[in-house]
Scaffold this motif. Structure first.
Motif, PDB file in Angstrom:
ATOM      1  N   GLY A  46       0.786  -1.224   0.000  1.00 48.13           N
ATOM      2  CA  GLY A  46       0.000   0.000   0.000  1.00 48.13           C
ATOM      3  C   GLY A  46       0.819   1.275   0.000  1.00 48.13           C
ATOM      4  N   TRP A  47       2.151   1.157  -0.056  1.00 49.79           N
ATOM      5  CA  TRP A  47       3.030   2.318  -0.094  1.00 49.79           C
ATOM      6  C   TRP A  47       3.768   2.341  -1.428  1.00 49.79           C
ATOM      7  CZ3 TRP A  47       3.846   5.898   4.029  1.00 49.79           C
ATOM      8  CH2 TRP A  47       3.059   5.649   5.155  1.00 49.79           C
ATOM      9  N   LEU A  48       3.911   3.540  -2.004  1.00 50.42           N
ATOM     10  CA  LEU A  48       4.423   3.661  -3.359  1.00 50.42           C
ATOM     11  C   LEU A  48       5.938   3.538  -3.421  1.00 50.42           C
ATOM     12  CD1 LEU A  48       2.144   6.531  -4.699  1.00 50.42           C
ATOM     13  CD2 LEU A  48       1.879   4.051  -4.967  1.00 50.42           C
ATOM     14  N   ASP A  49       6.396   2.677  -4.332  1.00 51.69           N
ATOM     15  CA  ASP A  49       7.804   2.434  -4.577  1.00 51.69           C
ATOM     16  C   ASP A  49       8.193   3.047  -5.924  1.00 51.69           C
ATOM     17  OD1 ASP A  49       7.786   0.645  -2.233  1.00 51.69           O
ATOM     18  OD2 ASP A  49       6.650  -0.696  -3.545  1.00 51.69           O
ATOM     19  N   LEU A  50       9.475   2.993  -6.256  1.00 56.31           N
ATOM     20  CA  LEU A  50       9.975   3.560  -7.505  1.00 56.31           C
ATOM     21  C   LEU A  50      10.883   2.567  -8.220  1.00 56.31           C
ATOM     22  CD1 LEU A  50      11.070   7.143  -6.358  1.00 56.31           C
ATOM     23  CD2 LEU A  50       9.074   6.599  -7.761  1.00 56.31           C
ATOM     24  N   PHE A  51      10.722   2.479  -9.532  1.00 59.41           N
ATOM     25  CA  PHE A  51      11.697   1.791 -10.370  1.00 59.41           C
ATOM     26  C   PHE A  51      12.328   2.846 -11.270  1.00 59.41           C
ATOM     27  CE2 PHE A  51      13.089  -0.212 -14.299  1.00 59.41           C
ATOM     28  CZ  PHE A  51      13.905  -1.226 -13.804  1.00 59.41           C
ATOM     29  N   VAL A  52      13.660   2.903 -11.282  1.00 62.21           N
ATOM     30  CA  VAL A  52      14.376   3.904 -12.054  1.00 62.21           C
ATOM     31  C   VAL A  52      15.271   3.216 -13.075  1.00 62.21           C
ATOM     32  CG1 VAL A  52      15.961   5.866 -11.968  1.00 62.21           C
ATOM     33  CG2 VAL A  52      14.328   5.491 -10.096  1.00 62.21           C
ATOM     34  N   ALA A  53      15.071   3.549 -14.355  1.00 63.84           N
ATOM     35  CA  ALA A  53      15.864   2.968 -15.438  1.00 63.84           C
ATOM     36  C   ALA A  53      17.114   3.802 -15.654  1.00 63.84           C
ATOM     37  CB  ALA A  53      15.041   2.921 -16.723  1.00 63.84           C
ATOM     38  N   PRO A  67      23.402   0.114 -13.285  1.00 59.63           N
ATOM     39  CA  PRO A  67      22.346  -0.779 -12.805  1.00 59.63           C
ATOM     40  C   PRO A  67      21.034  -0.026 -12.562  1.00 59.63           C
ATOM     41  CG  PRO A  67      24.390  -1.156 -11.610  1.00 59.63           C
ATOM     42  CD  PRO A  67      24.606   0.079 -12.417  1.00 59.63           C
ATOM     43  N   ASN A  68      19.935  -0.622 -12.984  1.00 58.16           N
ATOM     44  CA  ASN A  68      18.620  -0.066 -12.666  1.00 58.16           C
ATOM     45  C   ASN A  68      18.387  -0.140 -11.160  1.00 58.16           C
ATOM     46  OD1 ASN A  68      18.027   0.288 -15.442  1.00 58.16           O
ATOM     47  ND2 ASN A  68      17.303  -1.822 -15.600  1.00 58.16           N
ATOM     48  N   LYS A  69      17.521   0.742 -10.664  1.00 52.35           N
ATOM     49  CA  LYS A  69      17.261   0.804  -9.230  1.00 52.35           C
ATOM     50  C   LYS A  69      15.782   0.493  -8.938  1.00 52.35           C
ATOM     51  CE  LYS A  69      21.439   2.527  -8.450  1.00 52.35           C
ATOM     52  NZ  LYS A  69      22.507   1.763  -7.786  1.00 52.35           N
ATOM     53  N   LEU A  70      15.548  -0.300  -7.921  1.00 50.93           N
ATOM     54  CA  LEU A  70      14.205  -0.544  -7.414  1.00 50.93           C
ATOM     55  C   LEU A  70      14.190  -0.063  -5.966  1.00 50.93           C
ATOM     56  CD1 LEU A  70      11.359  -1.725  -7.768  1.00 50.93           C
ATOM     57  CD2 LEU A  70      12.266  -3.926  -7.006  1.00 50.93           C
ATOM     58  N   TYR A  71      13.521   1.055  -5.732  1.00 49.84           N
ATOM     59  CA  TYR A  71      13.486   1.659  -4.398  1.00 49.84           C
ATOM     60  C   TYR A  71      12.186   1.263  -3.691  1.00 49.84           C
ATOM     61  CZ  TYR A  71      17.313   4.679  -6.005  1.00 49.84           C
ATOM     62  OH  TYR A  71      18.506   5.163  -6.480  1.00 49.84           O
ATOM     63  N   LYS A 117      14.588   1.719   0.442  1.00 51.27           N
ATOM     64  CA  LYS A 117      15.682   0.756   0.386  1.00 51.27           C
ATOM     65  C   LYS A 117      15.858   0.298  -1.051  1.00 51.27           C
ATOM     66  CE  LYS A 117      17.297  -3.703   2.186  1.00 51.27           C
ATOM     67  NZ  LYS A 117      16.938  -4.905   3.006  1.00 51.27           N
ATOM     68  N   GLU A 118      17.079   0.378  -1.567  1.00 54.53           N
ATOM     69  CA  GLU A 118      17.345  -0.019  -2.944  1.00 54.53           C
ATOM     70  C   GLU A 118      17.511  -1.531  -3.025  1.00 54.53           C
ATOM     71  OE1 GLU A 118      17.979  -0.911  -6.435  1.00 54.53           O
ATOM     72  OE2 GLU A 118      19.966  -1.070  -5.504  1.00 54.53           O
ATOM     73  N   GLU A 119      16.675  -2.200  -3.872  1.00 55.81           N
ATOM     74  CA  GLU A 119      16.670  -3.653  -3.947  1.00 55.81           C
ATOM     75  C   GLU A 119      16.748  -4.170  -5.379  1.00 55.81           C
ATOM     76  OE1 GLU A 119      13.115  -4.773  -1.851  1.00 55.81           O
ATOM     77  OE2 GLU A 119      14.043  -4.504   0.128  1.00 55.81           O
ATOM     78  N   GLY A 120      17.268  -3.355  -6.292  1.00 57.69           N
ATOM     79  CA  GLY A 120      17.306  -3.758  -7.696  1.00 57.69           C
ATOM     80  C   GLY A 120      18.094  -5.023  -7.948  1.00 57.69           C
ATOM     81  N   LEU A 121      19.258  -5.139  -7.348  1.00 55.01           N
ATOM     82  CA  LEU A 121      20.086  -6.324  -7.561  1.00 55.01           C
ATOM     83  C   LEU A 121      19.415  -7.560  -6.982  1.00 55.01           C
ATOM     84  CD1 LEU A 121      22.730  -7.589  -8.528  1.00 55.01           C
ATOM     85  CD2 LEU A 121      23.757  -6.970  -6.326  1.00 55.01           C
ATOM     86  N   ALA A 122      18.912  -7.469  -5.761  1.00 57.79           N
ATOM     87  CA  ALA A 122      18.265  -8.612  -5.118  1.00 57.79           C
ATOM     88  C   ALA A 122      17.002  -9.023  -5.852  1.00 57.79           C
ATOM     89  CB  ALA A 122      17.938  -8.270  -3.663  1.00 57.79           C
ATOM     90  N   ALA A 123      16.317  -8.053  -6.478  1.00 52.78           N
ATOM     91  CA  ALA A 123      15.062  -8.348  -7.178  1.00 52.78           C
ATOM     92  C   ALA A 123      15.289  -8.867  -8.587  1.00 52.78           C
ATOM     93  CB  ALA A 123      14.190  -7.094  -7.224  1.00 52.78           C
ATOM     94  N   GLY A 124      16.507  -8.756  -9.104  1.00 59.85           N
ATOM     95  CA  GLY A 124      16.799  -9.258 -10.443  1.00 59.85           C
ATOM     96  C   GLY A 124      16.507  -8.287 -11.567  1.00 59.85           C
ATOM     97  N   VAL A 125      16.389  -6.978 -11.255  1.00 58.50           N
ATOM     98  CA  VAL A 125      16.052  -5.999 -12.288  1.00 58.50           C
ATOM     99  C   VAL A 125      17.194  -5.028 -12.564  1.00 58.50           C
ATOM    100  CG1 VAL A 125      13.589  -6.136 -11.813  1.00 58.50           C
ATOM    101  CG2 VAL A 125      14.986  -4.450 -10.590  1.00 58.50           C
ATOM    102  N   ALA A 126      18.318  -5.172 -11.870  1.00 57.65           N
ATOM    103  CA  ALA A 126      19.420  -4.227 -12.024  1.00 57.65           C
ATOM    104  C   ALA A 126      20.161  -4.407 -13.344  1.00 57.65           C
ATOM    105  CB  ALA A 126      20.397  -4.369 -10.854  1.00 57.65           C
ATOM    106  N   PHE A 127      20.296  -5.661 -13.787  1.00 54.45           N
ATOM    107  CA  PHE A 127      21.104  -5.977 -14.958  1.00 54.45           C
ATOM    108  C   PHE A 127      20.307  -6.814 -15.956  1.00 54.45           C
ATOM    109  CE2 PHE A 127      23.962  -5.757 -11.263  1.00 54.45           C
ATOM    110  CZ  PHE A 127      24.858  -4.787 -11.686  1.00 54.45           C
ATOM    111  N   GLY A 128      20.921  -7.018 -17.142  1.00 55.49           N
ATOM    112  CA  GLY A 128      20.370  -7.957 -18.094  1.00 55.49           C
ATOM    113  C   GLY A 128      20.707  -9.380 -17.670  1.00 55.49           C
ATOM    114  N   GLU A 129      20.262 -10.348 -18.462  1.00 60.78           N
ATOM    115  CA  GLU A 129      20.513 -11.748 -18.117  1.00 60.78           C
ATOM    116  C   GLU A 129      21.998 -12.093 -18.083  1.00 60.78           C
ATOM    117  OE1 GLU A 129      18.321 -14.459 -20.597  1.00 60.78           O
ATOM    118  OE2 GLU A 129      16.837 -14.692 -19.007  1.00 60.78           O
ATOM    119  N   ASP A 130      22.812 -11.301 -18.806  1.00 61.30           N
ATOM    120  CA  ASP A 130      24.249 -11.579 -18.842  1.00 61.30           C
ATOM    121  C   ASP A 130      24.998 -10.920 -17.686  1.00 61.30           C
ATOM    122  OD1 ASP A 130      23.938  -8.973 -19.602  1.00 61.30           O
ATOM    123  OD2 ASP A 130      24.967  -9.157 -21.529  1.00 61.30           O
ATOM    124  N   GLY A 131      24.248 -10.261 -16.786  1.00 59.58           N
ATOM    125  CA  GLY A 131      24.879  -9.634 -15.642  1.00 59.58           C
ATOM    126  C   GLY A 131      25.506  -8.288 -15.937  1.00 59.58           C
TER     127      GLY A 131
END
Length: 544
Positions: free
Chosen positions: A251-258, A263-267, A276-290
């Motif tokens: 119920g609280w708004l988060d941010l995804f930043v390209a 690396p992309n950021k998921l806040y 809290k930045e969780e892009g790497l842990a969520a799998g959205v920071a990089f492409g499939e090749d890392g």
């Protein structure tokens, strides 16, 4: 189209048991749209020349019809011509009138993006414009706009690109996130080359990132910069796109930043004014090749009716689109490499991207506006072109998409150097139209002429929540299943789509509708008829 004709076409489509055809018609000239973007190109190959600019669908004068806005840039040195943004008033008959001169928006600057939102809760949508030399906030005073940047405490001369309004602290006032790109100036411009002999546009790796900004709305027209304290400035970022979402459903708004080559950021919103930045842990920071990709525009929506928001990211050529599926356990999986979305977009350079229901069948489709940054790219990459047609992928259900660009009309088959894009129903006929801006070229308006299907358009009016209702979730139940969307600003690239929520209903004639407001208020409306525009007030329910 007359109602009887629409009904017959709809009946025929469903009787045949085939998917309704998706079609868009270029009506730019017929609508009176004559805007042309000026990137200021003079042979110096300055980096900003490749990046602009955006566009918007919004109701500037409050008459219930969507107007059109284009962001513009300028010449680096005066050449006797003026380059202004453009505001076009909807004449309610398929045409538009350029009213820039009397709008208060006839200003020069190296413009990039636009964000639409009612920051002062007065019932009129205001504009935030990002400029290379300093962003500007314009208060809507009834169809005319006044520059209130200095009084508001906004100070961002940091190569701003996309921006998004959102109420991250749930105080009923819209806050603002501004994506900043790189530290660049004409004096510090670097020399880069594709072949070692002739100057070309530098990639962002050549420059340091410019930290993004978060402005908290203090009320009374004032803002305070809180990005560093909130943990979202991203000093290592080179940000081009931002999407507002609730990644964990709390119920609280988060941010995804390209980010471009970073690396992309998921806040994730921690509900205490910080993220809290969780892009790497969520799998959205990089492409499939890392490896970090050249990410541009972005969007978030539930394209498979799983009940969770997924992510769409526009990337550089030879990287394909990113289509990140939210697994519901904090992880995202990129489905693009295993789908037609990835294969068809491999050679494209996608800037603006978003989900929208192009054919009103109740399943969100996918649009990408494409165009390279280097005019001579084919000299070194023969398969990659400078001007590129867009991608329109139709959602066929079960998480699958098929590209329908070639059958969607000659207008969408045209190769252009696209940057911004937005959607909205400018002619109020019940389907979503497209607005596209190009780099150093014309703007385009595409009317949706797809086979008819039922629909519902929902505009929100907050009372305790922010006036736009941004962050509210609207849920629908009908014989065909369940849908939901969140009211949000941002997404795409440097552009703003209509803030109203548009639902395709296929052949369903009525729905049960529920609204979950940021304040915690809940509303439920059974037996809502299809094919109408609703204004839902947080305190008073359905107004019309």
């Amino acid at each position: 189209m007359k109602t009887s004709v629409m009904a017959l076409a709809l009946a025929a489509a469903f009787a045949a048991g085939t998917a309704a055809q998706v079609k868009f018609t270029d009506v730019t000239a017929a609508a009176g749209i004559k805007f042309r973007h000026n990137a200021g190109k003079s042979g110096k190959k300055y980096l900003p020349e490749t990046m602009g600019s955006g566009c918007a669908f919004f109701d500037a004068d409050g008459d219930g019809w969507l107007d059109i806005f284009f962001v513009n840039s300028r010449d680096w040195t005066p050449r006797g011509r003026k380059s202004y943004p453009a505001l076009y008033r909807n004449n309610r008959n398929g045409s538009f009138t350029d009213i820039t001169a009397q709008s208060g928006l006839q200003i020069e600057g190296y413009g990039m993006g636009v964000a639409v939102g009612d920051y002062d809760n007065d019932g009129r949508d205001d504009l935030y414009l990002t400029f290379l030399e300093g962003d500007r906030l314009f208060r809507n005073e009834g169809g005319r706009f006044r520059d209130v940047t200095a009084a508001a405490g906004i100070r961002n001369a940091a190569f701003g690109t996309s921006a998004a309004w959102f109420d991250f602290d749930k105080d009923g006032l819209l806050d603002l996130f501004v994506a900043n790109y790189v530290r660049w100036s004409a004096q510090d411009d670097l020399w880069c080359s594709l072949d070692g002999a002739k100057k070309s546009y530098c990639t962002p790796e050549s420059y340091k990132g410019s930290p993004s900004k978060l402005y908290r709305n203090l009320g009374g027209g004032r803002f305070a910069g809180v990005g560093a304290a909130a943990g979202v400035s991203g000093a290592d970022s080179k940000s081009l796109g931002v999407a507002v979402l609730d990644t964990d459903g709390d119920g609280w708004l988060d941010l995804f930043v390209a980010n471009d080559t970073q690396p992309n950021k998921l806040y994730r919103n921690l509900r205490n004014g910080t993220f809290k930045e969780e892009g790497l842990a969520a799998g959205v920071a990089f492409g499939e090749d890392g490896v970090a990709r050249g990410a541009m525009g972005v969007d978030a929506a539930d394209y498979d009716r799983s009940g969770r928001p997924h992510l769409l990211v526009g990337n550089f050529s030879n990287q394909m689109l990113g289509l990140y599926h939210n697994e519901g356990n904090g992880l995202y999986v990129d489905e693009a490499p295993r789908s037609q979305v990835g294969r068809a977009s491999l050679l494209s350079l996608a800037f603006a991207v978003f989900f929208f229901d192009a054919d009103n069948d109740g399943w969100l489709d996918l649009f990408a506006a494409n165009g390279h940054i280097e005019e001579e790219i084919q000299r070194v990459q023969p398969k990659v072109t400078y001007a590129q047609p867009p991608h329109l992928f139709r959602n066929t259900g079960k998480g699958r998409f098929e590209e329908v660009t070639r059958s969607a009309g000659p207008g969408l088959q045209r190769a252009v150097v696209a940057r911004g894009a937005a959607y909205g129903d400018f002619d109020r006929d019940g389907d979503l139209d497209l607005l596209v801006s190009t780099n150093n070229g014309p703007g385009y308006l595409f009317r949706n002429d797809s086979a008819p299907a039922n629909w519902l358009n929902v505009r929100l009016r907050g009372a305790k929540s922010n006036r736009n209702g941004l962050g509210a979730i609207v849920r629908l139940e009908s014989p065909a299943g369940k849908q939901w969307q969140m009211a949000r600003s941002g997404s795409s690239y440097c552009s703003s789509s209509d803030l109203a929520l548009h639902f395709g209903l296929g052949k369903d004639a009525s729905v049960t509708l529920a609204v979950e407001w940021p304040s915690g208020a809940r509303q439920r409306f059974p037996g809502v008829r299809a094919n109408q525009r609703l204004l839902i007030d947080e305190a008073g329910g359905i107004v019309r």
